[in-house]
Design an enzyme around this catalytic site. Structure first.
Site, PDB file in Angstrom:
ATOM      1  N   THR A 160     -36.385  -6.521  10.169  1.00  0.00           N
ATOM      2  CA  THR A 160     -37.435  -6.070   9.106  1.00  0.00           C
ATOM      3  C   THR A 160     -38.690  -5.879  10.225  1.00  0.00           C
ATOM      4  O   THR A 160     -38.718  -6.008  11.158  1.00  0.00           O
ATOM      5  CB  THR A 160     -37.539  -6.993   8.165  1.00  0.00           C
ATOM      6  OG1 THR A 160     -38.194  -8.331   8.745  1.00  0.00           O
ATOM      7  CG2 THR A 160     -36.254  -7.714   7.525  1.00  0.00           C
ATOM      8  N   CYS A 161     -39.809  -5.732   9.443  1.00  0.00           N
ATOM      9  CA  CYS A 161     -41.033  -5.811   9.843  1.00  0.00           C
ATOM     10  C   CYS A 161     -41.447  -7.138  11.026  1.00  0.00           C
ATOM     11  O   CYS A 161     -42.227  -7.102  11.696  1.00  0.00           O
ATOM     12  CB  CYS A 161     -42.174  -5.147   9.368  1.00  0.00           C
ATOM     13  SG  CYS A 161     -42.518  -6.124   7.889  1.00  0.00           S
TER      14      CYS A 161
ATOM     15  N   SER B  73     -38.807   3.145   2.011  1.00  0.00           N
ATOM     16  CA  SER B  73     -38.912   2.210   0.953  1.00  0.00           C
ATOM     17  C   SER B  73     -40.237   1.536   0.774  1.00  0.00           C
ATOM     18  O   SER B  73     -41.098   1.417  -0.205  1.00  0.00           O
ATOM     19  CB  SER B  73     -37.664   1.065   0.937  1.00  0.00           C
ATOM     20  OG  SER B  73     -37.893   0.462   2.345  1.00  0.00           O
TER      21      SER B  73
END
Length: 451
Positions: free
Chosen positions: A49-50, A195
């Protein structure tokens, strides 16, 4: 179960390291393929993820597994092992399960309680299934993690504390103002159409911006997002799509920009932002949710520009209050970890129990055949009655021990009962292994394509 996770996140590493260690989609696939090619690992998937990168694997050797997974993360991230190692964390077996369940509930997120992580866990599982690197253990683990996360959000008020990274970022841009008041009438530029960008566009629309321009490298994806925003019954915001080559022109007309792309380089340089604010009277608000960053950090120093990025969000979230329901979520996680561990340990002994019953059935068949040879005058009814009686005796003798051994095996430290059963009854290890392979193949067929 020998579950191992090696990773780094916003809690263990500075954003500068996370940014350099970020894994594009194609790199994740290669990492998983190399993970299975490595000797200690039989399954693997990656959660990226980030603000976190975690490699999950089923390993047969702990120390060798840690060394191999750490090396693979370093190789594929491009950050040297010596530099990366101080920021890595390792969780094993039940602690690894506890970690993933906590992540799924949003307890380990930059913004506590945020629900976006469930979609990212779903993506990690889907990648493992697509590449056939996620076997029975990781399929069971990640599917249960999704259920635990949903349970936490439905049974507690963690959502009251939880908010999306987009909402949190916009709050930081608003700098104390109500977001809806701050955003009303502004022109927004959304860079990217994935997204996170879709969530950003929808959040901006609900906040009352006057117009949204979506810029993406693939114009068709930008147009699809615009269609969703403008369709009847949707947000009602004015929106249009533009190609990435027009990002400079669109930047000059924007009041607020949210960028979240998968680009490996900068999307907006310091010069791009400087050109956009030259001679303008109103401030420019920039929200960079990409990892690695989309917007040059030099924009922080430009007058008339407010830039919020992952690094500043991490600093702001450190002071964010936690919800009263966090303790309740932690209790749910603890219960679910115990239940998952018990189920996995019980499943571990099942092939041995199946092999024992198969051996007993072979003994019954052999003895009935021998009896028929010694008593050739038996009629069909008599043979059936004798066979049924012998089977009942064997079933009754095996029932209590097999039920009890499953109960014992489900308790912590119960893994040794399978070995004891194999030794006591002199079971053929290959027969047990064959049952395990059949179960694994059945699980693979059942889980293929499921998320």
């Amino acid at each position: 179960m020998s579950l191992l996770v090696v990773g780094l996140s916003h809690r263990s590493a500075p954003v500068s390291i996370l940014e350099r260690a970020s894994l594009p989609a194609d790199t994740r696939s290669k990492l998983l393929q190399d993970t299975l090619a490595a000797e200690p690992a039989t399954e693997g998937t990656v959660l990226a993820t980030c603000n976190r990168i975690e490699l999950y694997a089923d390993v047969d050797k702990f120390h060798a597994g840690v060394a191999e997974l750490s090396t693979l993360l370093a190789q594929h991230s491009g950050v040297g092992l010596d530099e990366l190692t101080p920021y890595l964390y390792v969780h094993y077996e039940d602690r690894a399960v506890h970690h993933l369940f906590s992540v799924a509930c949003g307890l380990d997120s930059m913004v506590v309680g945020e629900g976006q992580i469930l979609g990212q866990i779903k993506d990690a599982l889907a990648l493992g299934q697509e590449l056939h690197t996620a076997g029975r253990l990781l399929n069971d683990l990640f599917q249960q993690a999704l259920r635990v996360g949903k349970r936490a959000h439905s049974e507690t008020g963690i959502d009251r504390a939880g908010q999306s990274l987009v909402t949190f970022g916009l709050q930081q841009l608003a700098d104390g103002q109500d977001v809806d008041t701050w955003a009303k009438g502004k022109k927004a530029l959304v860079i990217g159409a994935g997204s996170m960008s879709s969530l950003a566009a929808a959040t901006l629309a609900r906040s009352g911006v006057a117009e949204i321009v979506v810029v993406n490298r693939t114009l068709a994806r930008a147009e699809r997002l615009v269609q969703i925003l403008t369709e009847p019954g949707g947000t009602g915001v004015a929106a249009r799509a533009a190609e990435m080559v027009a990002v400079g022109d669109e930047l000059r007309g924007a009041d607020v920009v949210v960028s979240c792309t998968g680009a490996t380089g900068l999307v907006l340089t310091g010069d791009d932002v400087a050109d956009a604010v030259r001679d303008r009277e109103t401030p420019l608000a920039l929200l960079d949710l990409a990892m690695p960053r989309d917007i040059d950090a030099a924009a922080h120093r430009l007058p008339g520009v407010r830039l919020v990025d992952i690094e500043s969000l991490a600093e702001a979230s450190a002071d964010a209050p936690m919800a009263a329901d966090v303790d309740r979520v932690r209790a749910i996680v603890a219960d679910e970890v115990a239940a998952f561990g018990a189920a996995q340990r019980a499943a571990h002994i099942t092939p041995t129990v199946v092999a024992l019953r198969a051996m007993a059935a072979d003994v019954v068949t052999s003895e009935v055949t021998r009896l028929e040879g010694r008593l050739p005058g038996l009629d069909e009814k008599q043979r059936a009655e004798i066979t049924q009686t012998v089977r009942r005796v064997v079933d009754k003798l095996l029932h209590a021990p097999t039920v009890r051994v499953k109960q014992l095996a489900s308790e912590p430290g119960g893994a040794g009962y399978a070995d004891a059963l194999r030794t006591l009854f002199d079971l053929d290890p290959e027969t047990v292994a064959a049952v395990s392979r059949a179960d694994l193949n059945d699980a693979d067929v059942k889980n293929r394509g499921r998320v």
